[in-house]
Design an enzyme around this catalytic site. Sequence first.
Site, PDB file in Angstrom:
ATOM      1  N   ASP A 100      19.696 -18.483 -12.877  1.00 54.65           N
ATOM      2  CA  ASP A 100      18.433 -19.471 -13.108  1.00 54.65           C
ATOM      3  C   ASP A 100      19.494 -20.830 -13.424  1.00 54.65           C
ATOM      4  OD1 ASP A 100      16.215 -20.958 -14.150  1.00 54.65           O
ATOM      5  OD2 ASP A 100      15.334 -18.998 -14.533  1.00 54.65           O
ATOM      6  N   GLU A 149       5.580 -20.807  -8.678  1.00 52.88           N
ATOM      7  CA  GLU A 149       4.583 -20.921  -7.219  1.00 52.88           C
ATOM      8  C   GLU A 149       4.728 -22.474  -6.793  1.00 52.88           C
ATOM      9  OE1 GLU A 149       2.746 -17.329  -5.884  1.00 52.88           O
ATOM     10  OE2 GLU A 149       4.843 -17.992  -6.082  1.00 52.88           O
ATOM     11  N   GLU A 175       3.693  -4.678  -3.711  1.00 50.42           N
ATOM     12  CA  GLU A 175       3.327  -4.798  -2.284  1.00 50.42           C
ATOM     13  C   GLU A 175       4.650  -5.422  -1.586  1.00 50.42           C
ATOM     14  OE1 GLU A 175      -1.224  -6.443  -2.946  1.00 50.42           O
ATOM     15  OE2 GLU A 175       0.224  -7.896  -3.555  1.00 50.42           O
ATOM     16  N   SER A 218       2.698 -14.303  -5.195  1.00 50.18           N
ATOM     17  CA  SER A 218       1.420 -13.629  -5.177  1.00 50.18           C
ATOM     18  C   SER A 218       0.379 -14.433  -4.638  1.00 50.18           C
ATOM     19  CB  SER A 218       0.945 -13.236  -6.657  1.00 50.18           C
ATOM     20  OG  SER A 218       0.885 -14.626  -7.337  1.00 50.18           O
ATOM     21  N   HIS A 269       5.922  -7.798  -3.931  1.00 47.32           N
ATOM     22  CA  HIS A 269       5.270  -8.723  -4.941  1.00 47.32           C
ATOM     23  C   HIS A 269       5.201  -7.451  -5.958  1.00 47.32           C
ATOM     24  CE1 HIS A 269       1.049  -9.959  -6.462  1.00 47.32           C
ATOM     25  NE2 HIS A 269       2.009 -10.521  -7.193  1.00 47.32           N
ATOM     26  N   LYS A 272      10.496 -23.409  -3.101  1.00 47.32           N
ATOM     27  CA  LYS A 272      10.944 -22.042  -2.605  1.00 47.32           C
ATOM     28  C   LYS A 272      11.733 -22.424  -1.326  1.00 47.32           C
ATOM     29  CE  LYS A 272       7.159 -19.352  -4.621  1.00 47.32           C
ATOM     30  NZ  LYS A 272       8.058 -18.274  -5.342  1.00 47.32           N
ATOM     31  N   ASN A 320      -4.458  -8.813  -5.286  1.00 42.77           N
ATOM     32  CA  ASN A 320      -5.431  -9.695  -5.662  1.00 42.77           C
ATOM     33  C   ASN A 320      -6.647 -10.136  -4.770  1.00 42.77           C
ATOM     34  OD1 ASN A 320      -4.061 -10.597  -7.856  1.00 42.77           O
ATOM     35  ND2 ASN A 320      -2.452 -11.596  -6.680  1.00 42.77           N
ATOM     36  N   MET A 335       8.639 -12.268 -14.877  1.00 44.33           N
ATOM     37  CA  MET A 335       8.869 -11.499 -13.771  1.00 44.33           C
ATOM     38  C   MET A 335      10.169 -11.233 -13.117  1.00 44.33           C
ATOM     39  SD  MET A 335       5.586 -10.389 -13.307  1.00 44.33           S
ATOM     40  CE  MET A 335       6.241  -9.463 -11.722  1.00 44.33           C
ATOM     41  N   ASN A 385       2.936  -7.351 -13.188  1.00 44.05           N
ATOM     42  CA  ASN A 385       3.339  -7.533 -14.911  1.00 44.05           C
ATOM     43  C   ASN A 385       2.377  -6.459 -15.510  1.00 44.05           C
ATOM     44  OD1 ASN A 385       4.558  -8.533 -16.973  1.00 44.05           O
ATOM     45  ND2 ASN A 385       2.952 -10.238 -17.348  1.00 44.05           N
TER      46      ASN A 385
END
Length: 536
Positions: free
Chosen positions: A338, A393, A453, A420, A441, A398, A491, A319, A444
């Site tokens: 990263d 996630e 979103e 998400s 958001h 985060k 979702n 993503m 994929n």
Amino acid sequence: MSVPATPAAWQLERDAEGVAWLTLDVPGSSANTLGRAVMQELDAWLAELEAEPPRGLVIRSGKPSGFIAGADIREFRGVETEQGAYELVRAGQRVLDRLEALPCPSVALLQGFALGGGLELALACRYRIAVSDDRLTLGLPEVMLGIHPGFGGTVRAVRLLGATVALDLMLTGRNVRADKAERLGLVDRLVPTATDLDAAARAVIAAPPPRRRAPLKERALSWGMLRPFVRGRVLAQLRRKARPEHYPAPYAIVDLWARHGAHGAAAYEAEARSIARLFLTPTSRSLVRVFGLQDRLKALGGRDRAPLQRVHVVGAGVMGGDIAAWCAARGLDVTLQDRALEYIEPALGRARELFVKRLRDPARVTAAAERLHADVEGAGAETADVVIEAIFENLDAKRELYARLEASMPSAALLASNTSSIPLEDLASGRRDPGRLLGLHFFNPVAQMPLVEVVSSASTRPEAAEAALAFARQIDKLPLPCRSSPGFLVNRVLVPYLHEAMYAAAEGIPLATIDRAAIEFGMPMGPIELADTVGL
């Protein structure tokens, strides 16, 4: 029909050389469209030109955005009966028939875009001259609305381009750029800039070249003895992509060509009858509604906000890497962070593939690649307009990342999460400036899914949300504003759908049967396959 004393959309001027310049500038709209009133007004002007023929006619746009975006889609919703649709379409056909039959050379000057009915109008002119730049977009996308060209396009496109090219344009709805349009024969001449259009038109009118026709090999495909064989081949390809009960328009396009071969008055009559039927199908009604919803989302981006320039993405997985690549392809400078270079390199490889596929031109591919930078240390966050977090996630991970980012980010920069599932309220807890935190958001695969979103919590500042909406439009996505609630919107719809499939499986219904039922209903793939694709 008399010409209105004060034309609402069209302006006609005759110059000293006897050339008539007909300019379309629909008032109160950023783009020209061909509504009923605009077509009636054009018909009146053409009647005057018939009575006093000029040396040549040039049709152009008075708007910098482009030529003509197509028919006025809003009028589609007012069509209640098949006969009413037929009369609307036949009236438009007669206007373009009148344009095509003028005794003088006619030239359409194309810039920005000429789509749907706009391109059909250009096809009714004897010549087409276009600006050769990256903005030029030509196409017949009516199939995306569950219909097909209705102003004679199913006939004129085949005559000009041949069956192979014309059917491909109409069946796929895809657009073509300047160089390909010239190569296909869709335009007769390309000029470097819009300021060169008028001089090119004068040159064509002064010494009209032979009118372009499809090559003999292509014209032969429309001969009666060959059409059945070509029809079978085209239908075999079409059935692999669309079911006739869900998408009747592509099959109607093939049927029109197979029956008439783009020859004679009957071909125009059949086109009008066919599109009149399609107007009232559930498919067309639904796709027109979707078109309207997309327009509403596009409008949310606004037009008066300065575009962002620099994006910093943290997380080079599928993503994050693809979000970074998409932003670079859309012209922004992007840094991708990263833990180590070895995690970023695969994303850079995928980005290169995207650039080659989407941008094609080697110079543009190179420029996009130069805008995307590996950034293990995260220095790009210091100058970014928006920072997008796309790591795994985990709430604690985060929060820890945000604390580091906030120490270096500019005070005006947006901080966005691609989460998400995690509520923004949890992510905002302990933030130095929770008002700039929001969700972006993506879905994929990023390059194919148009929706983003834009998620706001109670603490998100309205101006931050507005900036995020504008950013989504800047990178050519559809921004969907959502509140921070479980599943956001997509979702929230998807998960109950997948649950129902799992309940059915638990009751003993075979997995293949569940997927087949969904596909027959019209879904692109079944819920079981979808669950495997997005990950359990």
